[in-house]
Design an enzyme around this catalytic site. Sequence first.
Site, PDB file in Angstrom:
ATOM      1  N   ASP A 100     -45.068  17.293 -25.440  1.00  0.00           N
ATOM      2  CA  ASP A 100     -43.760  16.621 -25.525  1.00  0.00           C
ATOM      3  C   ASP A 100     -42.639  17.506 -24.980  1.00  0.00           C
ATOM      4  O   ASP A 100     -41.477  17.372 -25.389  1.00  0.00           O
ATOM      5  CB  ASP A 100     -43.458  16.190 -26.970  1.00  0.00           C
ATOM      6  CG  ASP A 100     -44.517  15.243 -27.517  1.00  0.00           C
ATOM      7  OD1 ASP A 100     -45.055  14.441 -26.727  1.00  0.00           O
ATOM      8  OD2 ASP A 100     -44.817  15.320 -28.727  1.00  0.00           O
ATOM      9  N   ASN A 157     -44.702   9.886 -20.287  1.00  0.00           N
ATOM     10  CA  ASN A 157     -45.046   9.566 -21.677  1.00  0.00           C
ATOM     11  C   ASN A 157     -43.821   8.984 -22.358  1.00  0.00           C
ATOM     12  O   ASN A 157     -42.703   9.418 -22.089  1.00  0.00           O
ATOM     13  CB  ASN A 157     -45.465  10.864 -22.387  1.00  0.00           C
ATOM     14  CG  ASN A 157     -45.805  10.652 -23.855  1.00  0.00           C
ATOM     15  OD1 ASN A 157     -46.549   9.735 -24.197  1.00  0.00           O
ATOM     16  ND2 ASN A 157     -45.273  11.497 -24.729  1.00  0.00           N
TER      17      ASN A 157
HETATM   18  C1  GAR Z   1     -44.907   4.225 -29.818  1.00  0.00           C
HETATM   19  O1  GAR Z   1     -43.942   4.330 -30.837  1.00  0.00           O
HETATM   20  C2  GAR Z   1     -44.909   5.463 -28.955  1.00  0.00           C
HETATM   21  O2  GAR Z   1     -43.628   5.996 -28.746  1.00  0.00           O
HETATM   22  C3  GAR Z   1     -45.735   6.397 -29.809  1.00  0.00           C
HETATM   23  O3  GAR Z   1     -46.791   5.603 -30.289  1.00  0.00           O
HETATM   24  C4  GAR Z   1     -46.312   4.263 -30.426  1.00  0.00           C
HETATM   25  C5  GAR Z   1     -47.247   3.340 -29.704  1.00  0.00           C
HETATM   26  O4  GAR Z   1     -46.901   2.000 -29.961  1.00  0.00           O
HETATM   27  N1  GAR Z   1     -46.230   7.500 -29.067  1.00  0.00           N
HETATM   28  C6  GAR Z   1     -46.420   8.707 -29.601  1.00  0.00           C
HETATM   29  O5  GAR Z   1     -46.208   8.953 -30.764  1.00  0.00           O
HETATM   30  C7  GAR Z   1     -46.937   9.745 -28.624  1.00  0.00           C
HETATM   31  N2  GAR Z   1     -46.780  11.040 -29.176  1.00  0.00           N
HETATM   32  P1  GAR Z   1     -47.587   0.832 -29.152  1.00  0.00           P
HETATM   33  O6  GAR Z   1     -49.095   1.122 -29.160  1.00  0.00           O
HETATM   34  O7  GAR Z   1     -47.249  -0.390 -29.924  1.00  0.00           O
HETATM   35  O8  GAR Z   1     -47.023   0.841 -27.769  1.00  0.00           O
END
Ligand code: GAR
Length: 230
Positions: free
Chosen positions: A151, A113
């Site tokens: 996480d 993740n």
């Molecule tokens: C990213 O910032 C990722 O780290 C976060 O969602 C975003 C997705 O961006 N993930 C989380 O918060 C998971 N807990 P994207 O769809 O543009 O790749």
Amino acid sequence: MERAARPLRVAVLASGRGSNLQAVLGAISAGRLGATVVGVFSDKARAPVLERARAAGITTRALPPTGFAHRLAFDAAMFDAVEEAAPDLVVCAGYMRLISEPQVTRMAGRLVNIHPSLLPAFKGLHTHRQALDAGVTRHGASVHYVTPELDGGPVIAQARVPVLAGDDPQTLSDRVLAREHPLLVETLRLFAAGRVALADDHVVVDGSPIHVPLQLDPDNALTPASLSDI
Ligand code: GAR
């Protein structure tokens, strides 16, 4: 421990925008990542990530949780679909659901993740707001193995950014996201080269357990953390 020359088969789970998927696809098409994305899977039928995947000719599967009696049944169906694509590695890139324990166990060592904080700090949602509220001067992103604890799995690699005076959650998020993309690509390059594994809940790189996550340096290389980073 080196992998054969065959590209790493990557499945992506995502719920939203898909910029991390796009970064991975860009690295593959530029010849910088020996991988192939074998499927993009989402719990949201209208997620923009699915459009991005289709535009790149990648098989997509939207599986909304409505209609499933409970989370265990939904997760089983989702990971059955993922397994049909025969991935070597499953990457959660903005997949905004908890994955239940049986599927995490099924995928052990093959499920990672990307999370927008320097874990173990700021688990869960609204990580940029959490970082600002805590008054930290450094923030960033982590790629970690998924375990049943939210996480909480072993961290493979991190990218740091400064928190600047006047930041709000959006400016901070933009700065972190710009580093998430190379962080994810470089971590996948390690997997593609067969250089990273999970053993007894420890991240193993080049055959040795690491005690602190690798760090993305300004040249986008993943390097062992120096003592001053700890
Ligand atoms: C990213 O910032 C990722 O780290 C976060 O969602 C975003 C997705 O961006 N993930 C989380 O918060 C998971 N807990 P994207 O769809 O543009 O790749």
